[in-house]
Design an enzyme around this catalytic site. Structure first.
Site, PDB file in Angstrom:
ATOM      1  N   TYR A 425      -4.980  -5.107  -4.000  1.00 34.45           N
ATOM      2  CA  TYR A 425      -4.712  -4.932  -5.525  1.00 34.45           C
ATOM      3  C   TYR A 425      -5.303  -6.668  -6.120  1.00 34.45           C
ATOM      4  O   TYR A 425      -4.473  -6.935  -5.326  1.00 34.45           O
ATOM      5  CB  TYR A 425      -3.375  -4.831  -5.778  1.00 34.45           C
ATOM      6  CG  TYR A 425      -2.873  -3.505  -5.055  1.00 34.45           C
ATOM      7  CD1 TYR A 425      -3.763  -1.776  -5.515  1.00 34.45           C
ATOM      8  CD2 TYR A 425      -2.489  -2.752  -4.469  1.00 34.45           C
ATOM      9  CE1 TYR A 425      -3.090  -0.443  -5.408  1.00 34.45           C
ATOM     10  CE2 TYR A 425      -2.212  -1.510  -3.715  1.00 34.45           C
ATOM     11  CZ  TYR A 425      -2.913  -0.447  -4.478  1.00 34.45           C
ATOM     12  OH  TYR A 425      -2.241   0.422  -4.490  1.00 34.45           O
ATOM     13  N   HIS A 507      -3.492   1.300 -12.831  1.00 36.46           N
ATOM     14  CA  HIS A 507      -1.769  -0.294 -13.339  1.00 36.46           C
ATOM     15  C   HIS A 507      -2.929  -0.419 -14.441  1.00 36.46           C
ATOM     16  O   HIS A 507      -2.646  -2.270 -14.345  1.00 36.46           O
ATOM     17  CB  HIS A 507      -1.984  -0.763 -12.220  1.00 36.46           C
ATOM     18  CG  HIS A 507      -1.416  -0.468 -10.564  1.00 36.46           C
ATOM     19  ND1 HIS A 507      -1.238  -1.530  -9.964  1.00 36.46           N
ATOM     20  CD2 HIS A 507      -0.582   0.969 -10.613  1.00 36.46           C
ATOM     21  CE1 HIS A 507      -0.581  -0.235  -8.876  1.00 36.46           C
ATOM     22  NE2 HIS A 507       0.282   0.576  -8.965  1.00 36.46           N
ATOM     23  N   ASN A 554       4.869  -5.296  -8.945  1.00 31.47           N
ATOM     24  CA  ASN A 554       5.087  -3.850  -8.863  1.00 31.47           C
ATOM     25  C   ASN A 554       4.581  -3.599 -10.314  1.00 31.47           C
ATOM     26  O   ASN A 554       6.014  -4.068 -11.083  1.00 31.47           O
ATOM     27  CB  ASN A 554       6.182  -3.121  -7.802  1.00 31.47           C
ATOM     28  CG  ASN A 554       6.218  -1.720  -9.018  1.00 31.47           C
ATOM     29  OD1 ASN A 554       6.167  -1.554  -9.294  1.00 31.47           O
ATOM     30  ND2 ASN A 554       4.723  -0.757  -7.956  1.00 31.47           N
TER      31      ASN A 554
END
Length: 580
Positions: A425, A507, A554
């Site tokens: 990511y 996300h 996160n």
């Protein structure tokens, strides 16, 4: 130290087991939400739109401060604690739903009916708890550069530490979700972590050493507690619900805010029985939109707030007849600055890796696994599907001199029974951006892809792939499936389309960017550093949509922290002069 939070619950479960009965759930039934009502004439000091990790700390803190608060969620209940009922048959007779058992989280990819938002072109949870009800529960503290690189003054790393402490004191997280303190089927973690160690990477404890995120790895951390999902719904919503000045509704889809100029008087809500307007307290009432990166942008557009091209789309839609007049429009860059973590999936295989079929376990778990979970909250079903770990980090600095932070997450799934997927990511420091728009059916569309439209971002992804390949080079018996051993890292990265279908991490951030450069006068920001929408005096946005740039932490943890920080700013603001 990571087991301390579970000791009290573990003791209760152990005592209960001596009776031979099923373990009690920490997920005690509570007074659930009310259904959306078209007959309500109540007014509220604050209306909070949404029920995800942005909304819940705001609603909790505002009600704690003595204000009357109404929380509105467009979807149904999720957790059994709040009256949710969606569950497989083996959970019948318990107060648990599919959202409470960590090992059932992957079911969202197989069955999302009644859960996923139908008015977005990407997956999002329209359900009590929002994304925090359907995700994998991954949860760790941000790196200092998550705040320092793109957030404005007042939101830098030193400014955020009080909020970080508040969030992690209420929701500490754990690396060992099973109540017996064991990790189940750890072969994948063991294989990758041993390889990284051989390759020169260092083991850390993610939430104790959050500033050490370069060539390091950790066990995966989760916001689970007591062997169940828990999370924001078991903390912030729980305490808010115990106050008489707090109410929350499900099935309440907010259409728009009702306003005159820059002052909001209420929200227009669509219920199954029709449409109604819920008002805020005259003069001093406020509305906080926390409907997510897609939902918050959509509400603003429907409220006459955004770029004129999008407001004209709304005006020409079925909304047109009831939309605020064009002389009341507020021209702000809503929908720009769209971003998502760039996802790049690699796949390896190793004979030591053991796969667990979480999809099959949704309806038919092995009897030993279901009984271990039901009787003691132990076993593989306490771990998020599809068995994560390790997570690891790398920082790359391409020729433009901007650090790019890469987070990697390993999980046991892939094309073989001995496969693992290693997802990279790209987060903090990334430059690429896209755009969200709305169509005539009032569906949000990712119209400009935000993935890898900057050379430095591409270079960082390529170098990160190569660094991992080099790091695992000494693992005996490891087979590279993607990329193959004959394919270069650059060729592999460039072979994957830079669009949501191939790179999506879900996300999403950024569509209502926070900043000091007022978007009404040529700037890029939609909300100011108090999270107030420019051109208004009592309308706020608090969720991932206000992030100026991405974080490598996160998203759930980052949103909770942003929410805690934002509500302190909102509470400190004086009311408009007209209210004096």
């Amino acid at each position: 130290m990571h087991l301390v939070q579970n000791w009290a619950v573990a003791a209760a479960v152990a005592a209960w087991l001596q009776t031979g009965a099923a373990a009690p759930s920490i997920n005690e039934a509570r007074a659930g939400p009310a259904s959306c009502s078209t007959s309500s004439k109540d007014t509220y000091d604050y209306i909070v739109v949404g029920s995800g990790p942005g909304a819940l700390p705001v609603a909790d803190r505002l009600s704690e401060a003595g204000h009357s608060v109404l929380l509105l969620e467009k979807g149904p209940a999720s957790s059994g604690r709040w009256g949710g009922t969606m569950k497989p048959s083996w959970l019948s007779g318990t107060n648990l739903t599919r959202f409470d058992v960590p090992g059932l989280c992957n079911q969202i990819w197989a069955d999302r009916n009644g859960i996923a938002c139908t008015d977005y072109d990407q997956l999002a949870g329209c359900i009590l708890g929002g994304g925090a009800a359907i995700n994998s529960g991954l949860y760790w503290k941000p790196h200092p550069e998550d705040w320092n690189m793109s957030f404005p003054a007042g939101w830098k790393n030193p400014d955020m530490q009080e909020s970080v402490s508040k969030v992690f004191s209420r929701l500490p997280g754990t690396m060992y979700p099973s109540m017996d303190g064991k990790l189940y089927l750890p072969q994948g973690y063991n294989t990758i972590s041993a390889g990284l160690t051989q390759g020169g990477w260092t083991s850390i404890v993610a939430n104790d050493q959050n500033d050490q995120r370069n060539k390091t790895f950790s066990h995966t951390t989760y916001y689970f507690s007591g062997g169940e999902r828990g999370g924001p719904m078991a903390t912030y919503l729980l305490t808010a619900s115990q106050r008489k000045n707090f109410a929350f509704w499900t099935g309440a889809a907010v259409k728009r805010v009702v306003r005159t100029g820059g002052h909001v008087t209420g929200v227009e809500v669509e219920c199954s029985g029709g449409t109604t307007t819920i008002n805020v307290t005259p003069n001093t009432g406020r509305v906080v939109i926390s409907a997510g990166t897609f939902g918050s942008a959509k509400i603003l557009w429907r409220s006459g707030i955004g770029p004129k091209d999008q407001l004209n789309v709304v005006k020409q839609s079925g909304d047109g007849a009831t939309m605020v007049s064009s002389d009341q429009w507020i021209d702000l860059p809503v929908g720009y600055n769209l971003y998502d973590h760039v996802g790049t999936d690699l796949e390896i295989a190793h004979p030591n890796i053991v796969n667990y079929d979480f999809y099959a376990a949704y309806n038919r778990p092995a009897s030993g696994d279901s009984q271990s979970y039901l009787n003691g909250r132990t076993g593989i079903l306490t771990q998020a599907a599809p068995n994560f770990g390790p997570m690891f980090w790398d920082i790359i600095t391409p020729s433009d001199g901007i650090n790019r932070h890469l987070h990697w997450q390993a999980r046991v799934e892939g094309s073989r029974s001995t496969s693992m997927t290693l997802t990279q990511y790209l987060g903090t420091g990334s430059v690429s951006r896209g755009r969200l728009t709305i169509n005539s059916q009032l569906k949000t569309i990712v119209s400009t892809s935000p993935y890898l439209n900057n050379a430095g971002d591409v270079a960082a992804v390529v170098q990160g792939v190569q660094n991992l390949r080099d790091g695992l080079a000494k693992v005996s018996g490891l087979t590279w499936i993607r990329p193959s051993s004959s394919q270069s890292s650059a060729a592999f990265v460039n072979s994957i389309a830079a669009n949501p279908g191939s790179r999506n991490s879900n996300h999403w951030i950024g569509t209502n960017k926070m900043g000091t450069d007022d978007g009404r006068s040529g700037g890029t920001a939609v909300v100011d550093t108090d999270t107030k929408v420019y051109g208004t005096d009592n309308l706020f946005v608090v969720d991932a949509s206000i992030f100026p740039g991405h974080v490598t932490s996160n998203p759930t943890a980052a949103i909770l922290i942003v929410s805690e920080h934002a509500v302190s700013k909102i509470l400190a603001l004086p009311f408009p002069a007209a209210a004096a």
